[in-house]
Design an enzyme around this catalytic site. Structure first.
Site, PDB file in Angstrom:
ATOM      1  N   ARG A  41      -2.479  -2.035  -3.596  1.00  0.00           N
ATOM      2  CA  ARG A  41      -3.705  -1.263  -3.417  1.00  0.00           C
ATOM      3  C   ARG A  41      -3.626  -0.066  -4.359  1.00  0.00           C
ATOM      4  O   ARG A  41      -2.661   0.698  -4.314  1.00  0.00           O
ATOM      5  CB  ARG A  41      -3.808  -0.780  -1.971  1.00  0.00           C
ATOM      6  CG  ARG A  41      -4.994   0.119  -1.774  1.00  0.00           C
ATOM      7  CD  ARG A  41      -5.062   0.627  -0.364  1.00  0.00           C
ATOM      8  NE  ARG A  41      -6.267   1.406  -0.202  1.00  0.00           N
ATOM      9  CZ  ARG A  41      -6.327   2.561   0.450  1.00  0.00           C
ATOM     10  NH1 ARG A  41      -5.244   3.060   1.015  1.00  0.00           N
ATOM     11  NH2 ARG A  41      -7.453   3.206   0.554  1.00  0.00           N
ATOM     12  N   GLU A  90      -8.232  -5.405   4.971  1.00  0.00           N
ATOM     13  CA  GLU A  90      -8.045  -5.063   3.558  1.00  0.00           C
ATOM     14  C   GLU A  90      -6.843  -5.788   2.959  1.00  0.00           C
ATOM     15  O   GLU A  90      -6.866  -6.188   1.804  1.00  0.00           O
ATOM     16  CB  GLU A  90      -7.882  -3.542   3.418  1.00  0.00           C
ATOM     17  CG  GLU A  90      -9.200  -2.823   3.664  1.00  0.00           C
ATOM     18  CD  GLU A  90      -9.047  -1.331   3.901  1.00  0.00           C
ATOM     19  OE1 GLU A  90      -8.667  -0.949   5.022  1.00  0.00           O
ATOM     20  OE2 GLU A  90      -9.319  -0.559   2.976  1.00  0.00           O
ATOM     21  N   ARG A 107     -12.461  15.228   7.302  1.00  0.00           N
ATOM     22  CA  ARG A 107     -13.234  15.639   6.115  1.00  0.00           C
ATOM     23  C   ARG A 107     -14.662  15.979   6.496  1.00  0.00           C
ATOM     24  O   ARG A 107     -15.271  15.305   7.330  1.00  0.00           O
ATOM     25  CB  ARG A 107     -13.255  14.523   5.065  1.00  0.00           C
ATOM     26  CG  ARG A 107     -11.908  14.167   4.498  1.00  0.00           C
ATOM     27  CD  ARG A 107     -12.072  13.247   3.294  1.00  0.00           C
ATOM     28  NE  ARG A 107     -10.803  12.684   2.893  1.00  0.00           N
ATOM     29  CZ  ARG A 107     -10.488  11.381   2.973  1.00  0.00           C
ATOM     30  NH1 ARG A 107     -11.382  10.507   3.403  1.00  0.00           N
ATOM     31  NH2 ARG A 107      -9.306  10.967   2.598  1.00  0.00           N
ATOM     32  N   ASN A 158       0.881  -1.170   0.000  1.00  0.00           N
ATOM     33  CA  ASN A 158       0.000   0.000   0.000  1.00  0.00           C
ATOM     34  C   ASN A 158       0.919   1.222   0.000  1.00  0.00           C
ATOM     35  O   ASN A 158       1.453   1.605   1.040  1.00  0.00           O
ATOM     36  CB  ASN A 158      -0.878  -0.058   1.260  1.00  0.00           C
ATOM     37  CG  ASN A 158      -1.874   1.082   1.323  1.00  0.00           C
ATOM     38  OD1 ASN A 158      -1.824   2.011   0.510  1.00  0.00           O
ATOM     39  ND2 ASN A 158      -2.767   1.033   2.288  1.00  0.00           N
ATOM     40  N   HIS A 213     -12.851   2.695  -0.372  1.00  0.00           N
ATOM     41  CA  HIS A 213     -12.873   1.657   0.679  1.00  0.00           C
ATOM     42  C   HIS A 213     -13.525   0.368   0.155  1.00  0.00           C
ATOM     43  O   HIS A 213     -14.032  -0.437   0.944  1.00  0.00           O
ATOM     44  CB  HIS A 213     -13.690   2.092   1.925  1.00  0.00           C
ATOM     45  CG  HIS A 213     -13.080   3.191   2.728  1.00  0.00           C
ATOM     46  ND1 HIS A 213     -13.844   4.126   3.393  1.00  0.00           N
ATOM     47  CD2 HIS A 213     -11.793   3.488   3.004  1.00  0.00           C
ATOM     48  CE1 HIS A 213     -13.052   4.966   4.030  1.00  0.00           C
ATOM     49  NE2 HIS A 213     -11.799   4.608   3.811  1.00  0.00           N
TER      50      HIS A 213
END
Ligand code: ADP
Length: 404
Positions: free
Chosen positions: A92, A385, A242, A10, A181
């Protein structure tokens, strides 16, 4: 011996997270992280399975040097990247646009398409590309597989994926709702079906991935039909930093009246909003601690976070028509019992409730937190993940080996 190891990478702009897995039993052989790449004080932390972590600080100039340092660490445990047991490297990739609906073996065309998507993912795709190219240079003989954060959401119907703006303008600039996601939503929705002892095809799930970034998805019979993030990860839930959903006119107002530039507003909404903007903290542990001390600002931030979350639960309940389970996952979803309790409070008429005792239990395994005979299961389902990326990567390379 057949190759059964998958390295998952990643790659961020200044960091690389990695895990080496053995897919015969999905076990972790090593996990680690390189951060502050390009600085004098880069740090590598490497943890082999069943052993002490090793840390190293010093200058690591770029991603190539980072991956070489990772390989050297792995080699100390007899797990080096030159090993014939390494079957593939799974990467990823944040933005796969509309067309990457599956994990994909990387070739020049795939690299070009990931590059073409940079305007819609300027922060992530360049770093992901660098990671792939670096790994390719190190092991050109090995399949490099791109696993896209957007892939799971490509099944969304047009009615959910399109914004109600001029179609030509939208198409010209590839403006639509992509969602993110996805690897987590795919993994958690399947794991939730498994927890219920049912096939994914028979189960409708609302997945709430609540980390520092946060998103919800509506999954009907294993297929995503709506998700809360959009063109970028800014849309939807209130997140750590956010804003999530907002009247877009706030942006014109900040430009015209506040005299702010597009870049300043981008930073404001992505980095200085959400929980941190509302109360100065983005860690839910700290917010809960302040609430316990009677801090009103932290309480208001929590209430705004929950209000938005509840609206999405209601919206996705309506989208799905029938809901079998709601699954909480990621840092906040897996650990913050008060968030789970508050999110479903008052929704008994929808068949939703949380058992306080079950909700208070901590653990790493998927578990139910709804009362025994509840109409809708409420579950905590830890996401993984890296395992999902490794599983998809391994399935792809094993499948293609069988063909040849
Ligand atoms: P990321 O989006 O960075 O992958 P994670 O899924 O790791 O995020 O979630 C990180 C967030 O999880 C932290 O910012 C914090 O708010 C929350 N968190 C982690 N542990 C706990 C805990 N024990 N209780 C409450 N919140 C927690």
């Amino acid at each position: 011996m057949s190759s059964s190891r998958i390295l998952v990478l990643n790659s961020g702009s200044s960091s690389v997270k990695y895990q080496l897995l053995d897919m015969r039993d999905s076990s972790r052989l090593a996990v680690g992280l390189v951060e502050r790449i390009g600085e004098e004080t880069s740090r590598l932390k490497h943890t082999p399975a069943g052993a002490e972590a090793r840390e190293w600080t010093g200058p690591i100039a770029d991603h190539e040097a980072a991956l070489k340092a990772v390989s050297a660490e792995l080699a100390k445990d007899g797990l080096g990247l030159d090993s014939p047991e390494l079957a593939a490297i799974g990467h990823r990739v944040v933005h796969g646009g509309k067309h990457f609906t599956e994990p994909t073996v990387v070739d020049d065309t795939v690299l070009a398409e990931i590059e073409r998507l940079i305007p819609v993912a300027p922060l992530h795709n360049p770093a992901n590309l660098t990671g792939i190219r670096t790994a390719q240079a190190l092991r050109p003989d090995l399949p490099q597989v791109a696993v896209f954060d957007t892939a799971f959401h490509t099944t969304m119907p047009e009615s959910a994926a399109r914004y109600a703006i001029d179609v030509q303008t939208a198409d010209e600039h590839r403006i639509r709702r992509y969602g993110f996601h996805g690897t987590s939503h795919a993994y958690v929705s399947r794991a939730t079906a498994q927890l219920l002892g049912r096939a994914p095809e028979d189960v409708n799930v609302i997945v709430l991935h609540l980390g520092n970034g946060a998103s919800a998805s509506a999954v009907r019979g294993g297929t995503c039909v709506d998700t809360s993030m959009g063109l970028t990860p800014l849309e939807g839930l209130v997140m750590g930093t956010r804003s999530g959903d907002m009247d877009p006119a706030v942006i014109f107002h900040l430009m015209r009246v506040g005299g702010m530039s597009a870049d300043e507003i981008d930073t404001l909404l992505n980095k200085k909003s959400g929980l941190i903007g509302l109360c100065g903290d983005n860690d839910m542990r700290e917010i809960r601690r302040r609430i316990d001390e009677g801090d009103e600002q932290a309480q208001l931030a929590f209430d705004i976070y929950i209000h938005r979350l509840k609206k999405y639960i209601g919206a996705y309940y309506a989208v799905l028509g029938r809901v079998d389970a709601i699954a909480f996952t990621a840092g906040v979803g897996e650990n913050a019992a008060p968030v789970r309790e508050a999110a479903v409070a008052g929704l008994e008429e929808l068949g939703l409730a949380v058992d306080s005792e079950l909700n208070a239990v901590r653990g790493d395994a998927p578990r139910l937190i709804s009362p025994e005979h509840a109409r809708v299961a409420v579950a905590v389902v830890p996401t993984d993940e890296e395992l999902e990326i490794a599983t998809q990567t391994y399935a792809l390379v094993k499948g293609s080996q069988n063909l040849t």
